[in-house]
Design a protein around this motif. Structure first.
Motif, PDB file in Angstrom:
ATOM      1  N   HIS A  96       0.837  -1.204   0.000  1.00 64.59           N
ATOM      2  CA  HIS A  96       0.000   0.000   0.000  1.00 64.59           C
ATOM      3  C   HIS A  96       0.873   1.255   0.000  1.00 64.59           C
ATOM      4  CE1 HIS A  96      -4.137  -1.224   0.175  1.00 64.59           C
ATOM      5  NE2 HIS A  96      -3.966  -2.011   1.217  1.00 64.59           N
ATOM      6  N   LYS A  97       1.955   1.211   0.781  1.00 65.07           N
ATOM      7  CA  LYS A  97       2.787   2.411   0.887  1.00 65.07           C
ATOM      8  C   LYS A  97       3.464   2.702  -0.450  1.00 65.07           C
ATOM      9  CE  LYS A  97       5.630   4.908   4.080  1.00 65.07           C
ATOM     10  NZ  LYS A  97       6.649   4.895   5.135  1.00 65.07           N
ATOM     11  N   GLN A 141       2.334   1.814  -3.384  1.00 62.69           N
ATOM     12  CA  GLN A 141       1.323   2.275  -4.334  1.00 62.69           C
ATOM     13  C   GLN A 141       0.908   3.720  -4.045  1.00 62.69           C
ATOM     14  OE1 GLN A 141      -1.345  -0.198  -6.348  1.00 62.69           O
ATOM     15  NE2 GLN A 141      -3.173   0.840  -5.626  1.00 62.69           N
ATOM     16  N   HIS A 142       0.840   4.070  -2.764  1.00 61.47           N
ATOM     17  CA  HIS A 142       0.473   5.437  -2.406  1.00 61.47           C
ATOM     18  C   HIS A 142       1.514   6.415  -2.964  1.00 61.47           C
ATOM     19  CE1 HIS A 142      -1.471   8.566  -0.075  1.00 61.47           C
ATOM     20  NE2 HIS A 142      -0.274   8.973   0.305  1.00 61.47           N
ATOM     21  N   HIS A 143       2.777   6.002  -2.918  1.00 65.63           N
ATOM     22  CA  HIS A 143       3.861   6.883  -3.359  1.00 65.63           C
ATOM     23  C   HIS A 143       3.927   6.999  -4.883  1.00 65.63           C
ATOM     24  CE1 HIS A 143       7.674   8.976  -2.639  1.00 65.63           C
ATOM     25  NE2 HIS A 143       8.085   8.410  -3.759  1.00 65.63           N
TER      26      HIS A 143
END
Lengths: 157, 637
Positions: A29-30, A32-34
């Motif tokens: 998730h991290k 993809q968030h970035h």
């Protein structure tokens, strides 16, 4: 960006996560968030960080439908596949979207301006049938309204 | 760390300031549904108006009244508290002027704290509220879910304190004796599950809160998480004391970002106050919890799939045993309950077993939350006693919208079933009566279906979903769902084969050998519809006709009248299927994608007709070389 540079950046991004601690989803998730998606190289870095095989990370990244493996479009249109939407003409909305944009679910237009995403019911069924434009619920729609909206989205700069 | 009494002493003034405000207070519902209806703009508009208009503005979670969002409650000193609906930002100025000193009748839903007045009914007398017993939902749409003080001031965490002073076996006995069972749809005794974990020998022990509410059409757990997150934490704390678990995970689906934010906020506030951590409120209970954000996988709603997902794997369910209480997260003993179950446990222990048993049925005491959607006039979330009849729930939701007939109910997501109106209407909402019908009650999502729906189209949606969400581990589920979807797709194309009903029966008998419920329950809706709507199957397969005119391969869109509106229809067509010959419009059937846009703009001029009314049907699919009599249906063991 050079591959080494990218590796270092991702390493930094996921440095808080530990092996054997149930952190794989959080790490993906991290990433993809970035980046807006999970680049291939990130899977190698995450695998090393969590001491998992690359295959296992790839397996997870492709198992869950919310992880993207291609860069996101500038505007992401989610189509709700839930039952309340279906009973109120959700299929009409899907067909109109796909035909007007010339792409299928999970695809981006050639210029990456617009993309379609198959979304799951989030319980805002009073707006059925609905789509989500960059996460914002738009509905109730019918096919004609959808075509007009899709044309507006294509026109926007 | 402060004692509970200290916390309570600080919390009460904060709550009283909003419960009994010294000047008018506008309380805006902020939840996923209301935000979709523009509640954030309403909140901003009211804040601006309040600055000069002599009133204050604050936020709450979800009243369950999705059908009138944005919902605003107005509390006035000396005046009644009134619930208002459809307060959009545009309507806010006129609404605020009326509501600040009196009742804004145009938007009024009901009087919250008293009898009807000025033509506005008491909330409790409305169809929507009359049935409800709001035990689990008592804080929903009342407190600010982002402020722990409100929860504490309304007796929050006092139940945990009382439970932590009880003997653990006695506590578990109260839960077991209450008939409380998993509200997710499994209906397994909650007390028994807690005892399994208490009796497990390995350490440490873990709790999981299943917040992966993936059943399309269900958002019960979202309402609790967005409106009263501490109730879930309190339920988990009680379970941790009862079972000896020291750490927990809340596995929360990715589609609920606001619930995720509020749960994390609640956890942080509870930690700061020493409610979560090494010594919860001085009781000696050690328990902490974190949120795991899911990533879109329906099978993670299965407890073993969910555990696999937390364990850094694909979220694939596995065969039990070992049960989670023996081997769960990180291979340690684990208890999994869903959001509503933890909320129900905390509620049961708050009000006491005696009062709890006064509501509901003999086998299922207490209440259950449901979300109603689909063809109803009012979409939303309500809490009713177990045993409430489906017809009563439908009445609360305002009946079927648009004067159409009630055709069927699709309850509990794609694995629980679809029942026709004549069977569904009289059913009491508790698990037992559904079982002899070959169906389940499920976790609380109820989608009502009106007469315009096509059963084959509906099966197409369901079987596509089941195929797409199958984890792929066992062939019965993966391949079975592929074949089932294939049959419904070809039926919708008009290429059904005479052997298809037998093939479906054969599939149904095979699915039961799947590893988990995703596979074994995949044929439930197909079975229900084959039993109750066989005439629709035959209309499609034998007569090559879709009675609801929904299945794309069996219908055609035609220009019926050469009206002026046809030019608009041609312009809206995304498939460029309209052709003009000597001034007359027609639709090129080969190009038409059946999206319905033309009929949306020219409803009188465009007609939908049976494709094979006077033409030969298409040849049956290539698979059709099977003779019906060669399909063997495997007997159930």
């Amino acid at each position: 960006m050079l591959e080494n540079e990218a590796t270092l950046e991702i390493q930094h991004l996921v440095s808080e996560f530990k092996p054997g601690d149930g952190d794989l989803l959080a790490a993906l998730h991290k990433v993809q968030h970035h980046y807006g998606y999970v680049p291939k190289i990130a899977m190698r870095v995450v695998a090393r960080q969590l001491r998992l095989s690359e295959a296992r990370v790839y397996g997870a990244a492709t198992f869950y439908s919310e992880f993207r493996l291609i860069p996101p479009p500038r505007t992401l249109v989610g189509w709700c596949s839930g039952p309340a939407c279906r009973f109120k003409g959700g299929e009409h909305v899907r067909k109109a979207l796909e035909a007007e944009l010339g792409i299928g679910m999970g695809e981006n237009t050639g210029d990456d301006k617009l993309g379609l995403h198959l979304a799951q019911c989030n319980g805002t069924c009073e707006h059925a049938p609905q789509i989500w434009v960059d996460g914002k619920v738009v509905g109730p729609l019918d096919a004609a309204k959808t075509v007009r909206l899709a044309r507006e989205l294509k026109e926007q700069p | 760390m402060p004692s509970y009494d200290d916390l309570r002493a600080t919390a009460e003034p904060a709550w009283h300031a909003v419960a009994m405000p010294s000047r008018p207070l506008f309380v805006v519902s902020l939840n996923t549904s209301s935000i979709a209806s523009g509640a954030e703009a309403t909140l901003a508009a009211l804040r601006e108006l309040g600055a000069s208009g002599g009133f204050d503005v604050t936020a709450t979670g979800d009243t369950g009244v999705s059908w009138a969002e944005p919902v605003v409650e107005v509390r006035r000193p000396g005046g009644p508290a009134v619930l208002y609906g459809n307060v959009t930002a545009e309507a806010a100025p006129a609404f605020a002027r009326a509501a600040v000193s009196g009742i804004a009748r145009e938007h009024a839903i009901g009087i919250i704290d008293g009898p009807a007045r000025e033509g506005v009914p008491a909330l409790a007398d409305l169809d929507w509220y009359r049935l409800q017993v709001r035990w689990m939902m008592r804080n929903c749409g009342v407190i600010d879910p982002e402020d722990i003080a409100h929860y504490i001031a309304r007796d929050g965490y006092a139940t945990f304190l009382r439970c932590a002073a009880m003997d653990r076996d006695e506590l578990i006995q109260v839960v077991t004796g209450s008939t409380l069972r998993g509200h997710s749809g499994s209906f397994f005794s909650t007390g028994t599950k807690w005892k399994f974990l208490k009796d497990a020998r390995a350490e440490p022990k873990y709790l999981v809160c299943n917040a992966d509410e993936g059943d399309p059409g269900a958002w019960v757990n979202r309402v609790i998480m967005e409106s009263d997150p501490h109730l879930i934490l309190e339920g988990m704390l009680i379970a941790s004391y009862a079972s000896g678990a020291t750490y927990g995970w809340i596995y929360l689906r990715d589609e609920y970002p606001l619930a995720n934010r509020r749960m994390n906020m609640a956890i942080a506030q509870a930690r700061e106050r020493g409610i979560l951590g090494e010594n919860a409120l001085g009781t000696g209970v050690r328990f902490d919890v974190e949120v795991v954000r899911g990533a879109g996988a329906y099978v993670c709603g299965d407890e073993t799939g969910l555990i696999s997902s937390i364990n850094d794997m694909r979220g694939m369910p596995r065969i039990k045993p070992p049960f989670p209480a023996q081997q769960g997260v990180l291979e340690k003993p684990t208890n999994v309950n869903n959001v509503e179950t933890y909320a129900a446990a905390a509620t049961l222990l708050r009000i006491g077993a005696d009062e709890f048993s006064n509501v509901g049925t003999e086998a299922n005491r207490g209440t259950k939350m449901f979300t109603v959607s689909g063809a109803v006039a009012r979409t939303g979330c309500l809490e009713v006693p177990f045993g409430t009849k489906v017809s009563e729930l439908l009445d609360a939701a305002g009946g079927i919208a648009g004067g159409l007939a009630f055709k069927a109910m699709q309850q509990g997501g794609p694995l629980s079933g679809l029942l026709p109106a004549h069977v569904a209407a009289g059913l009491p909402l508790e698990p037992e009566p559904f079982r002899p019908l070959g169906a389940g009650m499920g976790g609380g999502g109820i989608v009502f279906v009106d007469e315009t729906a096509c059963v084959i189209d509906l099966n197409n949606m369901v079987s596509w979903f089941l195929e797409d969400e199958s984890c792929g581990r066992c062939t019965t589920c993966r391949g079975g769902n592929q074949r089932m979807y294939e049959i419904f797709r070809r039926t919708a194309r008009g290429e059904a084969h005479p052997a298809d009903p037998q093939l479906l029966e054969s599939l149904s008998a095979t699915f039961q050998y799947s590893n988990c419920f995703h596979g074994s329950l995949s044929p439930v809706i197909m079975n229900n519809t084959m039993k109750y709507f066989r005439d629709e199957y035959d209309a499609h397969a034998v007569e090559h006709r879709c009675p609801a005119k929904a299945c794309p391969g069996l219908i055609r869109y035609v220009v019926e009248h050469q009206a002026a509106a046809v030019a608009d229809a041609a312009a809206i067509c995304p498939a460029r299927a309209f052709v003009q010959d000597a001034g007359a419009w027609a639709i090129d059937d080969a190009k038409c994608i059946r999206c319905h846009a033309c009929k949306d703009v020219a409803p009188e001029a465009i007609a939908i007709v049976d494709k094979f009314a006077d033409a030969a049907p298409p040849p049956a699919s290539p698979l059709a070389t099977i003779a019906p009599e060669t399909v063997r249906v495997q007997a159930r063991p």
